[in-house]
Design a protein around this motif. Structure first.
Motif: not given
Length: 505
Positions: A310-322, A402-416
């Protein structure tokens, strides 16, 4: 056959209706929620775990919340004016009561935000562009930034930016009370902390004095039961011992879809399952070995065992929504992986990984097998979710699932997640890169959205090449609820609001 199928369908519908009616008729206003891990603590500047935030966010308020797609929605900030590119003024809701009956003041807002900026890894990143918080009058807060900061409203919705009573925070920091007492007395949310039995359950009671009666709790009590075992959580909802399972394991999907007593709730997500590789200590200081892991894994198998497809293969380090995550850079290529292992000089030493959930353990077994095929000797240990940040901060493991959710804007998560400010918190890989740092500063100062997206793509390309994280798959979000339950609001961030949950009459 058609007649039999139609008869079965009608019976299922009848059972569904009767079950829903029975649940609604006997409801006493209490909602019991099962989740996989306990609350770590109630200090919002130290809370990064999703289940922890699920409980905490229902007792507190912020200037802004986010809707299902990360759009900021005003809460304690009733309105704002952007005076110029660097100056924002917010009108703070008046007459808001803390749980002890005292009244929220602008000073409490400033103290909470300054503390978030100082003490929280998320706050340091999200509020980094803020130069000053200041009181203009009894209802006006001014925020001045050092750069153009179009994401400020979304930043203020982060859990680190929770607004609490200055007096109660100071008591906790002086050792006069614990954080349970701070939240019980010095918060303003829809629920008040009742009793907490560590490792077993946490009870929240409806706040009858919540400042927005149109958005108050529609149930009287929330009971959070801590149930680590996935099958047990599912059975508890199926049998009526619990009402909602927010950590639903899709291994039970087929059974639950035909059970008239429960309903599977689905929402698209910005969540990826990934593996963090320790770039600071151990064998994964070698970039070629990290890349070998990225090529060695058959992600389709991981998706199947981890999330039942239930999902899709995704090898990127960010979610496809970012913004900027344009590519899916790695496929399954055993030859490339083996060549990189050889080139890295890896000598077969044990690589230690940690997992926290049933799904992660199943994924780890698959990854272990594939890495073994290219000569990488991986073992894994199951740990409690509450100590993940601690063990990775202490370099106790080479890999973390692990798993994590992403904001759409990298400015809000890249730092942490990918800069030095996040080490000791969400940057489990202990990763730093000066070029990423420079590009992030450039993006912050860029107003043109297309230009910002291109800068983010450059950052994303560097991260995918460096492999501090190995993306596995992008999953949908699922919760399991008793038939007749309505108002379960699943957020793309994977956290939940529980104030609207009730049985339909």
């Amino acid at each position: 056959m058609k007649t039999l199928t139609r008869t079965v369908a009608l019976v299922m519908i009848l059972l569904f209706v009767l079950t829903a009616a029975a649940c609604a008729e006997g409801w006493n206003g209490t909602i019991t929620i099962v989740q996989s891990s306990d609350v770590i603590g109630f200090d919002p500047t130290a809370s990064t775990d999703t289940n922890n935030k699920n409980v905490l966010k229902n007792m507190v308020s912020r200037l802004y919340e986010t809707d299902d797609y990360f759009n900021p929605v005003p809460v304690l900030a009733q309105s704002y004016t952007q005076v110029d590119d660097y100056t924002w003024e917010f009108k703070i809701a008046q007459g808001v009561q803390f749980h002890d009956g005292s009244i929220l003041k602008v000073e409490d807002v400033i103290y909470s935000l300054e503390r978030a900026k100082e003490k929280s890894s998320s706050g340091k990143t999200l509020l980094g562009p803020v130069e000053k918080f200041e009181k203009i009058d009894d209802e006006t807060l001014r925020i001045t930034t050092s750069t153009v900061y179009g994401s400020l409203l979304t930043a203020l919705s982060n859990s680190a930016c929770t607004i609490l009573s200055q007096a109660w925070i100071e008591k906790a920091e002086a050792g006069e009370c614990d954080w349970d007492e701070v939240i019980k007395n010095g918060a303003t949310g829809r629920y008040i902390l009742g009793n907490r039995d560590i490792g077993n359950q946490c009870v929240l009671l409806k706040n009858d004095n919540y400042f927005d009666p149109d958005d108050a709790a529609q149930n009287d009590k929330l009971i959070f039961r801590i149930i680590p075992e996935a099958t047990t959580r599912t059975i508890m909802v199926q049998t009526g011992e619990a009402d909602v399972n927010v950590n639903f394991d899709t291994a039970a999907m087929a059974d639950c879809l035909i059970d008239p007593n429960v309903e599977v709730l689905e929402h698209e997500s910005s969540t990826i399952y990934y593996i963090a590789l320790n770039c600071e200590k151990g064998p994964f200081t070698n970039k070629q070995l990290r890349q070998a892991v990225a090529w060695a894994i058959n992600r389709s198998d991981c998706l199947e065992v981890g999330y039942n497809g239930y999902g899709k293969v995704w090898s990127n380090v960010w979610a496809p929504t970012v913004y900027g995550a344009k590519d899916d850079p790695y496929t399954y290529d055993m030859e490339k992986a083996a060549a990189l292992v050889t080139a890295s000089g890896y000598a077969g030493q044990e690589i230690k990984a940690c997992v926290k959930t049933d799904a992660e353990e199943r994924i780890a077994q698959v990854v272990q097998a594939y890495l073994g095929m290219v000569g990488i000797n991986m073992s894994y240990t199951r740990i409690d979710n509450t100590i993940l940040t601690e063990v990775m901060s202490n370099n106790e493991y080479d890999m973390a699932f692990d798993y994590t959710a992403f904001y759409n804007d990298p400015e809000l998560f890249v730092g942490r997640q990918f800069q030095a400010s996040g080490i000791g918190a969400k940057n489990y890989a202990h990763y730093t890169n000066s070029t990423v740092d420079e590009l992030m500063e450039k993006a912050k100062a860029t107003l043109n959205e297309e230009e910002r997206a291109e800068i983010y793509h450059q950052i994303n390309t560097i991260l995918c090449d460096d492999c501090p994280w190995i993306g596995m798959f992008n999953s949908n979000l699922y919760a399991l609820a008793r038939t007749g339950i309505i108002g379960v609001n699943i957020n793309v961030e994977t956290t939940y609001w529980y104030n609207t949950i009730r049985y339909e009459k």
